[in-house]
Every structure is written in structure tokens, then in C-alpha cells.
Design a protein around this motif. Structure first.
Motif, PDB file in Angstrom:
ATOM      1  N   GLU A 183      -3.229   0.318  10.451  1.00  0.00           N
ATOM      2  CA  GLU A 183      -2.447  -0.615   9.631  1.00  0.00           C
ATOM      3  C   GLU A 183      -0.974  -0.576  10.012  1.00  0.00           C
ATOM      4  OE1 GLU A 183      -5.060  -0.709   5.497  1.00  0.00           O
ATOM      5  OE2 GLU A 183      -3.667   0.949   5.860  1.00  0.00           O
TER       6      GLU A 183
ATOM      7  N   LYS B 151       0.847  -1.182   0.000  1.00  0.00           N
ATOM      8  CA  LYS B 151       0.000   0.000   0.000  1.00  0.00           C
ATOM      9  C   LYS B 151       0.890   1.242   0.000  1.00  0.00           C
ATOM     10  CE  LYS B 151      -4.383   1.214   2.177  1.00  0.00           C
ATOM     11  NZ  LYS B 151      -5.282   0.934   3.329  1.00  0.00           N
TER      12      LYS B 151
ATOM     13  N   GLU C 298      -1.551   6.230   1.782  1.00  0.00           N
ATOM     14  CA  GLU C 298      -2.847   5.602   2.038  1.00  0.00           C
ATOM     15  C   GLU C 298      -2.825   4.673   3.257  1.00  0.00           C
ATOM     16  OE1 GLU C 298      -4.094   3.624  -1.517  1.00  0.00           O
ATOM     17  OE2 GLU C 298      -3.728   5.387  -2.782  1.00  0.00           O
ATOM     18  N   THR C 299      -1.690   4.529   3.895  1.00  0.00           N
ATOM     19  CA  THR C 299      -1.561   3.618   5.041  1.00  0.00           C
ATOM     20  C   THR C 299      -2.095   4.286   6.292  1.00  0.00           C
ATOM     21  OG1 THR C 299       0.386   2.598   4.049  1.00  0.00           O
ATOM     22  CG2 THR C 299       0.057   2.241   6.402  1.00  0.00           C
TER      23      THR C 299
ATOM     24  N   PHE D  62       5.608   1.012  -2.134  1.00  0.00           N
ATOM     25  CA  PHE D  62       4.393   0.300  -1.701  1.00  0.00           C
ATOM     26  C   PHE D  62       4.583  -0.715  -0.567  1.00  0.00           C
ATOM     27  CE2 PHE D  62       3.515   0.925  -6.422  1.00  0.00           C
ATOM     28  CZ  PHE D  62       2.988   2.196  -6.217  1.00  0.00           C
TER      29      PHE D  62
END
Length: 257
Positions: A112, A103, A107-108, A155
Motif C-alpha cells: 500500500e 488507514k 496497519e499500512t 490516518f
């Protein structure tokens, strides 16, 4: 001189119910291990753990399964104490526990991040702590990391980033436990052909990973086969004891440091 073989040894494998951990449990039993403790994380994995226990028992070793969520220090401590109570102090302790998240950083979420930290770094830290307290002198400790530690890629910040500290945990533990003859290593496979791999990757990424290693064309899927990782772990926890404090990437030429 210390005996660095597998025969007659007691083994604890965190994440030992299935995939790489399950195959490793079966392999070490076949190599003559006296007892194998098979940790599994959740009730959903109990069936796989029971099947591995049966296979290990059929190979002639004593086998038990222990369920624990290793995201807390107390759970790791209890797992080791329960293992010692059941089969005695381990000679070999292997941690295969991990969780993948692919990810972008942007966006993390914090939740998470905390989960990836707990599973990949915190659990490994306290596994090493308790292994150091409970493993017999001249024992072996090995932790699974990832070949992404040798990659320059987007990512995977929360996954590879939370495996990265295990390299230093390994170095520190090897120095602290060396006086007792205990070796401590980490092994980083390339992307493995297991059910954990595919949900995290899109079709394009899967296709790339299947061709990325120098030796990809010589495996069944192009990915790392767990059967090709087991001999390296077996070596590190036996005759390979002289290697300590090291992180070894085993990936068919996927990444290097």
C-alpha cells in the motif's frame, strides 16, 4: 509580452476523463482552448474519457484521449510524446491524478505504501519533469494535491504524506523553469464531493467533513464542490501566472497552513 489567456492554447490534463479533471477539460474548452488532451488511467474509464472528448469537441476544441498508467517514468514520457505528436506542444499541463488511503500507520502494508508513493508522488515528479521538457515557453503547470497538507490528523499518513513532496517538487520546478517564463503551482482542495471520497470514509467521518469547513453550509453537500475548484485552476493556468512555486489550499475554510 506573453499571452496568458486560455484562448488558442493547447492543454494536457492527466486524469482528465471525469470528476474534477473532466469538468476542467470542458471548462477550458469553453474558454477557447485550441486543443485538449484527456488522459485516463484504465480501460474502465474509457467511456468517461470518450464522453469528455465529445463534450470538448462540441465546444470547438480539438480533443483526444490517451490511456496510460502513470506509475512509471516511461509511461509519463510516452504520454507527453504521444500528446505532442497528436496536437503539438502543450501550453498548459495539469495533473489531477491521485489516490486516497485512510488507514492507521500500524496497519499500512508495504504494498500500500508503494502504491500510494507511485500514484501521488512518483507520478507527480515525472509529470513535472516531462512537462518541463515539453511545455512551451511561458506555459503553465499545475498539480492537484490536498488540503490535508494543512491538517494535524491521523490516518492519512500515506496519502497526505505522499502528496507533501509535491510541494517541494513545485518549488524546485518553478525555480528551474522560471527562466522560460513557465509558472508552476499546486492546488489543494478540501474533501470533494466525488465518488473517490466516500469509499475511503466511514459514516461518522463523512458527517464530520460535511460540517468542517467554515463555508460548509453554503455548498450542496457541505463538501468541496468541483465546480468551485475549476475557477482557481483556470486562474492559475492563465492570468494568475505571476503566482509560481506556491501550494494553494482552496477549501472553504477547512484547513490552513
Amino acid at each position: 509580452m506573453a499571452d496568458h489567456g486560455i484562448r488558442g492554447k493547447t492543454v494536457l490534463i492527466a486524469g482528465g476523463a471525469k470528476n474534477l479533471g473532466g469538468l476542467l477539460a470542458r471548462d477550458l474548452a469553453a474558454q477557447g482552448a485550441k486543443a485538449v488532451v484527456i488522459h485516463y488511467n484504465s480501460p474502465q474509464t474509457k467511456k468517461a474519457a470518450d464522453e469528455t472528448v465529445a463534450a470538448v469537441s462540441a465546444a470547438g476544441a480539438k480533443a483526444i484521449a490517451l490511456q496510460a498508467d502513470l506509475r512509471t517514468a516511461g509511461a509519463v514520457e510516452k504520454m507527453f510524446k504521444d500528446a505532442v505528436a497528436a496536437v503539438g506542444r502543450p501550453d498548459i499541463a495539469i495533473n489531477t491524478v491521485g489516490k486516497v488511503l485512510k488507514k492507521p500507520l500500524a496497519e499500512t502494508t508495504e504494498a500500500e505504501f508503494d502504491e500510494m508513493s507511485a500514484v501521488n508522488a512518483k507520478a507527480a515528479f515525472f509529470f513535472l519533469k516531462e512537462a518541463g521538457r515539453h511545455v512551451n515557453d511561458h506555459g503553465k503547470i499545475c498539480t492537484l494535491v490536498t488540503s490535508l497538507l494543512g491538517a494535524f490528523t491521523p490516518f492519512y499518513a500515506s496519502y497526505a504524506g505522499m502528496k507533501a513532496p509535491v510541494e517541494h517538487f513545485t518549488r524546485a520546478a518553478s525555480k528551474e523553469l522560471g527562466a522560460r517564463g513557465i509558472s508552476v503551482t499546486a492546488i489543494g482542495p478540501g474533501p470533494m464531493d466525488t465518488p473517490f471520497f466516500y469509499p475511503a470514509e466511514g459514516a461518522d467521518a463523512v458527517a464530520y467533513h460535511k460540517t468542517a469547513a467554515a463555508l460548509s453550509q453554503f455548498t450542496k453537500t457541505g463538501l468541496t464542490d468541483i465546480a468551485d475548484i475549476v475557477p482557481f485552476i483556470r486562474f492559475l493556468v492563465s492570468e494568475g501566472w505571476w503566482m509560481t512555486g506556491q501550494t494553494v489550499l482552496v477549501n472553504g475554510g477547512y484547513t490552513t497552513k
